[in-house]
Design a protein around this motif. Structure first.
Motif, PDB file in Angstrom:
ATOM      1  N   LYS A 359      59.698  27.780  65.714  1.00 35.01           N
ATOM      2  CA  LYS A 359      61.085  27.444  65.402  1.00 35.01           C
ATOM      3  C   LYS A 359      61.613  28.476  64.413  1.00 35.01           C
ATOM      4  O   LYS A 359      60.834  29.195  63.781  1.00 35.01           O
ATOM      5  CB  LYS A 359      61.188  26.025  64.846  1.00 35.01           C
ATOM      6  CG  LYS A 359      60.513  25.797  63.510  1.00 35.01           C
ATOM      7  CD  LYS A 359      60.887  24.393  63.039  1.00 35.01           C
ATOM      8  CE  LYS A 359      60.684  24.129  61.575  1.00 35.01           C
ATOM      9  NZ  LYS A 359      59.412  24.360  60.980  1.00 35.01           N
ATOM     10  N   LEU A 360      62.930  28.561  64.304  1.00 33.67           N
ATOM     11  CA  LEU A 360      63.490  29.564  63.406  1.00 33.67           C
ATOM     12  C   LEU A 360      63.633  29.007  61.999  1.00 33.67           C
ATOM     13  O   LEU A 360      63.901  27.816  61.819  1.00 33.67           O
ATOM     14  CB  LEU A 360      64.869  30.011  63.902  1.00 33.67           C
ATOM     15  CG  LEU A 360      64.898  30.881  65.152  1.00 33.67           C
ATOM     16  CD1 LEU A 360      66.324  31.372  65.414  1.00 33.67           C
ATOM     17  CD2 LEU A 360      63.971  32.072  65.038  1.00 33.67           C
ATOM     18  N   ASP A 361      63.438  29.863  61.002  1.00 36.26           N
ATOM     19  CA  ASP A 361      63.695  29.440  59.630  1.00 36.26           C
ATOM     20  C   ASP A 361      65.187  29.649  59.330  1.00 36.26           C
ATOM     21  O   ASP A 361      65.954  30.067  60.198  1.00 36.26           O
ATOM     22  CB  ASP A 361      62.790  30.199  58.639  1.00 36.26           C
ATOM     23  CG  ASP A 361      63.065  31.701  58.599  1.00 36.26           C
ATOM     24  OD1 ASP A 361      64.120  32.137  59.116  1.00 36.26           O
ATOM     25  OD2 ASP A 361      62.227  32.436  58.051  1.00 36.26           O
ATOM     26  N   ASP A 364      66.729  32.975  60.323  1.00 37.50           N
ATOM     27  CA  ASP A 364      66.666  33.389  61.732  1.00 37.50           C
ATOM     28  C   ASP A 364      65.409  34.150  62.114  1.00 37.50           C
ATOM     29  O   ASP A 364      65.441  35.026  62.982  1.00 37.50           O
ATOM     30  CB  ASP A 364      67.896  34.226  62.120  1.00 37.50           C
ATOM     31  CG  ASP A 364      69.174  33.456  61.887  1.00 37.50           C
ATOM     32  OD1 ASP A 364      69.151  32.225  62.074  1.00 37.50           O
ATOM     33  OD2 ASP A 364      70.178  34.069  61.505  1.00 37.50           O
ATOM     34  N   ASN A 365      64.305  33.855  61.471  1.00 40.19           N
ATOM     35  CA  ASN A 365      63.039  34.471  61.857  1.00 40.19           C
ATOM     36  C   ASN A 365      62.065  33.346  62.205  1.00 40.19           C
ATOM     37  O   ASN A 365      62.052  32.310  61.547  1.00 40.19           O
ATOM     38  CB  ASN A 365      62.488  35.298  60.690  1.00 40.19           C
ATOM     39  CG  ASN A 365      61.298  36.125  61.098  1.00 40.19           C
ATOM     40  OD1 ASN A 365      61.433  37.168  61.716  1.00 40.19           O
ATOM     41  ND2 ASN A 365      60.099  35.654  60.768  1.00 40.19           N
ATOM     42  N   PRO A 366      61.234  33.502  63.259  1.00 30.52           N
ATOM     43  CA  PRO A 366      60.354  32.400  63.636  1.00 30.52           C
ATOM     44  C   PRO A 366      59.292  32.087  62.580  1.00 30.52           C
ATOM     45  O   PRO A 366      58.742  32.991  61.958  1.00 30.52           O
ATOM     46  CB  PRO A 366      59.684  32.878  64.927  1.00 30.52           C
ATOM     47  CG  PRO A 366      60.220  34.203  65.234  1.00 30.52           C
ATOM     48  CD  PRO A 366      61.127  34.648  64.157  1.00 30.52           C
ATOM     49  N   VAL A 367      59.047  30.794  62.425  1.00 24.78           N
ATOM     50  CA  VAL A 367      57.890  30.341  61.663  1.00 24.78           C
ATOM     51  C   VAL A 367      56.795  30.162  62.698  1.00 24.78           C
ATOM     52  O   VAL A 367      56.986  29.455  63.687  1.00 24.78           O
ATOM     53  CB  VAL A 367      58.184  29.001  60.968  1.00 24.78           C
ATOM     54  CG1 VAL A 367      56.956  28.466  60.272  1.00 24.78           C
ATOM     55  CG2 VAL A 367      59.341  29.172  59.997  1.00 24.78           C
ATOM     56  N   GLN A 368      55.677  30.822  62.533  1.00 23.62           N
ATOM     57  CA  GLN A 368      54.683  30.839  63.609  1.00 23.62           C
ATOM     58  C   GLN A 368      53.272  31.072  63.090  1.00 23.62           C
ATOM     59  O   GLN A 368      53.074  31.455  61.942  1.00 23.62           O
ATOM     60  CB  GLN A 368      55.036  31.938  64.605  1.00 23.62           C
ATOM     61  CG  GLN A 368      55.144  33.321  63.975  1.00 23.62           C
ATOM     62  CD  GLN A 368      55.773  34.331  64.900  1.00 23.62           C
ATOM     63  OE1 GLN A 368      55.638  34.247  66.100  1.00 23.62           O
ATOM     64  NE2 GLN A 368      56.480  35.304  64.348  1.00 23.62           N
ATOM     65  N   THR A 394      43.069  31.137  62.243  1.00 22.91           N
ATOM     66  CA  THR A 394      44.484  30.941  62.493  1.00 22.91           C
ATOM     67  C   THR A 394      45.180  30.533  61.208  1.00 22.91           C
ATOM     68  O   THR A 394      44.764  29.576  60.553  1.00 22.91           O
ATOM     69  CB  THR A 394      44.689  29.842  63.548  1.00 22.91           C
ATOM     70  OG1 THR A 394      43.935  30.183  64.702  1.00 22.91           O
ATOM     71  CG2 THR A 394      46.162  29.708  63.917  1.00 22.91           C
ATOM     72  N   TYR A 395      46.182  31.288  60.821  1.00 26.29           N
ATOM     73  CA  TYR A 395      47.043  30.871  59.711  1.00 26.29           C
ATOM     74  C   TYR A 395      48.225  30.168  60.346  1.00 26.29           C
ATOM     75  O   TYR A 395      49.004  30.790  61.074  1.00 26.29           O
ATOM     76  CB  TYR A 395      47.505  32.090  58.906  1.00 26.29           C
ATOM     77  CG  TYR A 395      46.403  32.688  58.074  1.00 26.29           C
ATOM     78  CD1 TYR A 395      46.209  32.288  56.757  1.00 26.29           C
ATOM     79  CD2 TYR A 395      45.538  33.639  58.611  1.00 26.29           C
ATOM     80  CE1 TYR A 395      45.178  32.821  55.990  1.00 26.29           C
ATOM     81  CE2 TYR A 395      44.514  34.175  57.852  1.00 26.29           C
ATOM     82  CZ  TYR A 395      44.339  33.768  56.541  1.00 26.29           C
ATOM     83  OH  TYR A 395      43.310  34.293  55.792  1.00 26.29           O
ATOM     84  N   GLU A 396      48.317  28.859  60.103  1.00 23.10           N
ATOM     85  CA  GLU A 396      49.333  28.104  60.830  1.00 23.10           C
ATOM     86  C   GLU A 396      50.688  28.155  60.161  1.00 23.10           C
ATOM     87  O   GLU A 396      50.794  28.225  58.932  1.00 23.10           O
ATOM     88  CB  GLU A 396      48.865  26.652  60.999  1.00 23.10           C
ATOM     89  CG  GLU A 396      47.984  26.525  62.233  1.00 23.10           C
ATOM     90  CD  GLU A 396      47.392  25.144  62.423  1.00 23.10           C
ATOM     91  OE1 GLU A 396      47.969  24.185  61.890  1.00 23.10           O
ATOM     92  OE2 GLU A 396      46.352  25.063  63.095  1.00 23.10           O
ATOM     93  N   ALA A 397      51.722  28.132  60.999  1.00 31.62           N
ATOM     94  CA  ALA A 397      53.119  28.073  60.543  1.00 31.62           C
ATOM     95  C   ALA A 397      53.401  29.019  59.385  1.00 31.62           C
ATOM     96  O   ALA A 397      53.804  28.625  58.304  1.00 31.62           O
ATOM     97  CB  ALA A 397      53.495  26.652  60.169  1.00 31.62           C
ATOM     98  N   VAL A 398      53.159  30.292  59.622  1.00 35.32           N
ATOM     99  CA  VAL A 398      53.393  31.304  58.593  1.00 35.32           C
ATOM    100  C   VAL A 398      54.881  31.649  58.555  1.00 35.32           C
ATOM    101  O   VAL A 398      55.493  31.911  59.586  1.00 35.32           O
ATOM    102  CB  VAL A 398      52.569  32.578  58.883  1.00 35.32           C
ATOM    103  CG1 VAL A 398      52.918  33.686  57.908  1.00 35.32           C
ATOM    104  CG2 VAL A 398      51.092  32.270  58.842  1.00 35.32           C
ATOM    105  N   SER A 399      55.446  31.659  57.359  1.00 38.53           N
ATOM    106  CA  SER A 399      56.854  32.030  57.200  1.00 38.53           C
ATOM    107  C   SER A 399      56.941  33.527  56.930  1.00 38.53           C
ATOM    108  O   SER A 399      55.977  34.135  56.458  1.00 38.53           O
ATOM    109  CB  SER A 399      57.452  31.247  56.033  1.00 38.53           C
ATOM    110  OG  SER A 399      58.417  32.017  55.370  1.00 38.53           O
ATOM    111  N   GLN A 400      58.101  34.123  57.221  1.00 37.30           N
ATOM    112  CA  GLN A 400      58.259  35.546  56.919  1.00 37.30           C
ATOM    113  C   GLN A 400      58.203  35.786  55.409  1.00 37.30           C
ATOM    114  O   GLN A 400      58.001  36.913  54.970  1.00 37.30           O
ATOM    115  CB  GLN A 400      59.570  36.072  57.490  1.00 37.30           C
ATOM    116  CG  GLN A 400      60.815  35.416  56.939  1.00 37.30           C
ATOM    117  CD  GLN A 400      62.087  36.134  57.357  1.00 37.30           C
ATOM    118  OE1 GLN A 400      62.071  37.317  57.668  1.00 37.30           O
ATOM    119  NE2 GLN A 400      63.195  35.422  57.399  1.00 37.30           N
ATOM    120  N   PHE A 401      58.369  34.711  54.620  1.00 36.33           N
ATOM    121  CA  PHE A 401      58.330  34.867  53.163  1.00 36.33           C
ATOM    122  C   PHE A 401      56.947  34.523  52.597  1.00 36.33           C
ATOM    123  O   PHE A 401      56.769  34.475  51.402  1.00 36.33           O
ATOM    124  CB  PHE A 401      59.405  33.991  52.514  1.00 36.33           C
ATOM    125  CG  PHE A 401      60.794  34.328  52.979  1.00 36.33           C
ATOM    126  CD1 PHE A 401      61.403  35.511  52.565  1.00 36.33           C
ATOM    127  CD2 PHE A 401      61.479  33.498  53.846  1.00 36.33           C
ATOM    128  CE1 PHE A 401      62.669  35.843  52.988  1.00 36.33           C
ATOM    129  CE2 PHE A 401      62.745  33.828  54.280  1.00 36.33           C
ATOM    130  CZ  PHE A 401      63.354  35.001  53.864  1.00 36.33           C
TER     131      PHE A 401
END
Lengths: 417, 311
Positions: A359-361, A364-368, A394-401
């Motif tokens: 999903k997008l944060d 507008d970048n995916p959390v993945q 696996t690092y889950e749900a990594v944010s761009q931040f």
């Protein structure tokens, strides 16, 4: 004799039936198409030029998805128009303008090369046509230089670097690492992102070596690796990936030191290296062909059946961009002419992609998920013995931040050499 | 009389383009005019003085970067930013013009090196130039209450500027200065023995070519509204020269025809013909082998009645 005579009649009958069915089908689609004109999507891959092979992966992934979806979304037909960017921002800009002004596309998808990203975003800004950015990774686009009509479905460069720094320190136990980075924006952001998290934990950088893209000889690089370093990290792209691999063994480094790929051994080049790669840490990426989920298995099988090769992250990324676009179009009943509604849908829908849930944060970048992958040798029913990057962590749900707040990250400014 | 008539018709067509051709062709023609100006600048050296310069993209890019950075980061208006861009490109040309101390292959090599320096600085000095990401969000030009608001208006701005440049170029090449450049191209030793200061002539020509390239750069940055190091890279310089050669070196219309062929192939034909790069290659090869004077050369030959049968 009579059986022989009957055969043409039967064939004719069957043909007539098939034709009738065909016409019926055609009629149905024609009726549908009459209701609403097709949705045109402009895809911007580098079909020629230095990144033509990832460009082909991108086109393949995108086409595969629409084929599976019967080329429809939201009850309307989908038409894909391609503009060759040649991995040159000037050309990407001209092609994006052509797709918008001449082909009248409703949505733009692409470009692939990082430095083309801002150029195409510019076209989206001046024309208002929504841009789904895939796979250009420039951090800027979803941080300091955002455009209201641009959403990203692939990845921010430093998003894959941050988890790797932590992995190096915590799981591999490195304390004094040497980094080999590709000397351009993407390389800087990935490498410096990994260094940031690595040093935050207490790791030391023994040496940081930048190599221009297209380095012919990694001998000089390898000979400057300090003797007291406890591991080497590689962030390299394109043909350099193979040159570094070969030179590493040619100089006998495999007997002295361990090397880990932050961004290195990917599906598209694994057929060009041999079993020496087995067991190596290959990548810290948001995709690896060896991800063990039903979604990814189905995707890889379909991809292999059609193209006789493993999908790379460029293939998956384009496939997912298409999936994301379709999900959004479906949710607004095909009304892509309402650009705000489409963009809102892109920002709110959640998709289950081959690479995991997305999903997008708010930026507008995916959390993945980010996968640290290792090379494994697998017996594939179609491809035979193949090397596959397979996730080991696996690092889950990594944010761009990463773990910082967006404000902290934004205040710090972009990663720069 | 015939020529005047043709010129008037051509002007009328060019003026009417935005009205009937649609936004795509208007944008493409704008781009063609801008790159034709760059090709013209390369041809001032090649066609008039016989110097093959591989750094025209440097002045182009430096002018574009200057204007972009002033506009975007410092909020300077077009009235200052645009001339500042041309000035910056010209100042660079004043320095690079020392390349005219060399001739032939050495001149090509030194301008190649100069070109790479500018590209390298744009690429590596990321804190100032934005590196690979470049400078984005360049606004459309505006001087006081006069604002360009769309592609059609900008098309006319470019048209006027390019026509003015062509006019200046014409005066320049027809002047005694332009003629002595041609003399130098034909025979440098003879011109020297006649007492001409060769060095100063070529230096001047190089700087003037830099001015034209800089103007093209400023026009370009308002057209693309984005600049990154690729604009100053080697292929751009080479293409500028190739455009001039395809169209016809040493003519004014040639660079426009050449720019038109190259850019239409790349931006329009590429949409429906996948092997357009191959076609571009064939055009280059055919030009070099059978029409070394370019399309203008072919037209001139056809007009003179020479169909190529005789010697």
């Amino acid at each position: 004799m009579s059986t022989v005579d009957r055969r043409p009649i039967m064939t004719a009958g069957l043909t007539a039936l098939a034709l009738a069915a065909g016409i019926g089908l055609l009629g149905a689609t024609a009726a549908q198409a009459q209701q609403q004109p097709p949705i045109k999507i402009g895809l911007l891959p580098p079909v020629t030029g230095p990144l033509a092979s990832p460009g082909a992966d991108m086109v393949n992934g995108f086409r595969l998805f629409w084929e599976q979806a019967n080329n429809t979304a939201g009850g309307r037909k989908i038409e894909v128009v391609i503009g060759d960017t040649t991995c040159n921002p000037d050309q990407a800009l001209a092609q994006a303008r052509r797709l918008v002004l001449q082909e009248k596309v409703n949505i733009l998808v692409g470009p692939l090369c990082g430095h083309e990203g801002p150029a195409v975003a510019q076209v989206s800004k001046e024309t208002g046509v929504p841009l789904v950015m895939d796979a250009a990774g420039a951090d800027n686009v979803t941080k300091w230089d955002r455009t209201p009509t641009v959403v990203r479905t692939a990845v921010s460069s430093s998003q894959i670097g941050h988890p790797f720094g932590e992995y190096l320190y915590k799981e591999l136990g490195l304390r004094n690492a040497t980094f080999i980075g590709a000397d351009y924006t993407f390389g800087h952001e990935v490498t410096l992102g990994a260094i940031k998290t690595f040093t935050a934990l207490g790791g030391k950088v023994a040496k940081l070596i930048w190599n221009p893209i297209g380095t012919k000889d990694y001998g000089t690089t390898i000979s400057t690796i300090p003797a007291d370093t406890d591991g080497v990290v590689a962030v390299v792209v394109g043909a350099d990936r193979i040159r570094l691999f070969e030179d590493w063994y040619n100089f006998g480094m495999d007997k002295k030191l361990k090397i880990y790929g932050g961004y290195w051994l990917q599906e598209d080049m694994l057929s060009q290296v041999d079993d020496r790669a087995v067991g190596m840490i290959a990548n810290s990426l948001h995709y690896a062909a060896g991800i063990d989920t039903p979604e990814n298995k189905a995707f890889v099988d379909a991809y292999v059946a059609k193209y006789k090769r493993l999908p790379s992250w460029f293939s998956e990324s384009a496939y997912t961009a298409a999936l994301w676009v379709k999900t959004a179009i479906d949710s607004i009943g095909g009304k892509v002419e309402d650009r705000d509604a489409f963009l809102k849908a892109m920002r709110t829908v959640q998709v289950k992609a081959p690479r995991g849930p997305l999903k997008l944060d708010a930026y507008d970048n995916p959390v993945q998920n980010v996968y640290i992958s290792k090379i494994a040798k697998v017996k594939h029913p179609v491809l035979g013995d193949v090397l596959v990057p397979t996730p080991v962590k696996t690092y889950e749900a990594v944010s761009q931040f990463w773990t910082w707040t967006p404000e902290e990250f934004m205040a710090r400014g972009p990663y720069k050499r | 009389m015939m020529r005047l008539l043709l010129a008037i018709i051509a002007l009328a067509v060019v003026l009417a383009v935005p009205a009937f051709a649609g936004e795509f062709w208007t944008t493409l023609l704008t781009q063609i005019m801008i790159f034709a100006l760059l090709a013209l600048s390369a041809d001032l050296l090649l066609g008039s003085a016989g110097l093959f310069s591989l750094c025209q993209a440097s002045f182009f890019a430096v002018a574009a970067y200057t204007t972009a950075i002033l506009q975007v980061r410092h909020g300077v208006g077009t009235l200052i930013a645009a001339p500042a861009g041309v000035l910056a490109g010209t100042l660079l040309a004043l320095v690079f013009a020392f390349a005219v101390r060399t001739r032939g292959v050495y001149f090509i090599l030194i301008t190649l090196a100069f070109g790479y320096i500018v590209w390298g600085v744009a690429y590596r000095w990321a804190s100032f130039t934005g590196g690979d990401n470049g400078v984005t969000n360049v606004p459309l030009p505006a001087i006081g209450p006069l604002r360009v608001t769309g592609t059609t208006q900008y098309y006319y701005v470019v048209l006027v500027v390019v026509l003015l440049c062509v006019w200046a170029y014409r005066i320049l090449t027809a002047s005694p200065f332009g003629l002595s450049l041609r003399g130098i191209k034909s025979s440098e030793t003879r011109m020297r023995s006649l007492g001409y200061d060769i060095g100063r002539h070529l230096y001047m020509a190089f700087v003037l070519a830099g001015v034209f390239a800089s103007i093209a750069g400023v026009l370009y940055v308002y057209h693309n509204r984005f600049i990154n190091p690729v604009a100053g890279s080697f292929p751009v310089s080479v293409e500028a020269v190739l455009m001039a050669i395809i169209g016809g070196s040493g003519t004014i219309l040639g660079p426009f025809i050449g720019a038109g062929i190259v850019l239409i192939l790349r931006n329009w034909v590429s949409g429906f013909f996948h092997y357009y790069t191959g076609m571009l290659g064939i055009v280059f090869i055919v030009t070099v082998l059978w029409a070394p004077k370019g399309i203008m050369g072919l037209i001139a030959r056809w007009k003179s009645g020479d169909r190529g049968e005789g010697v």
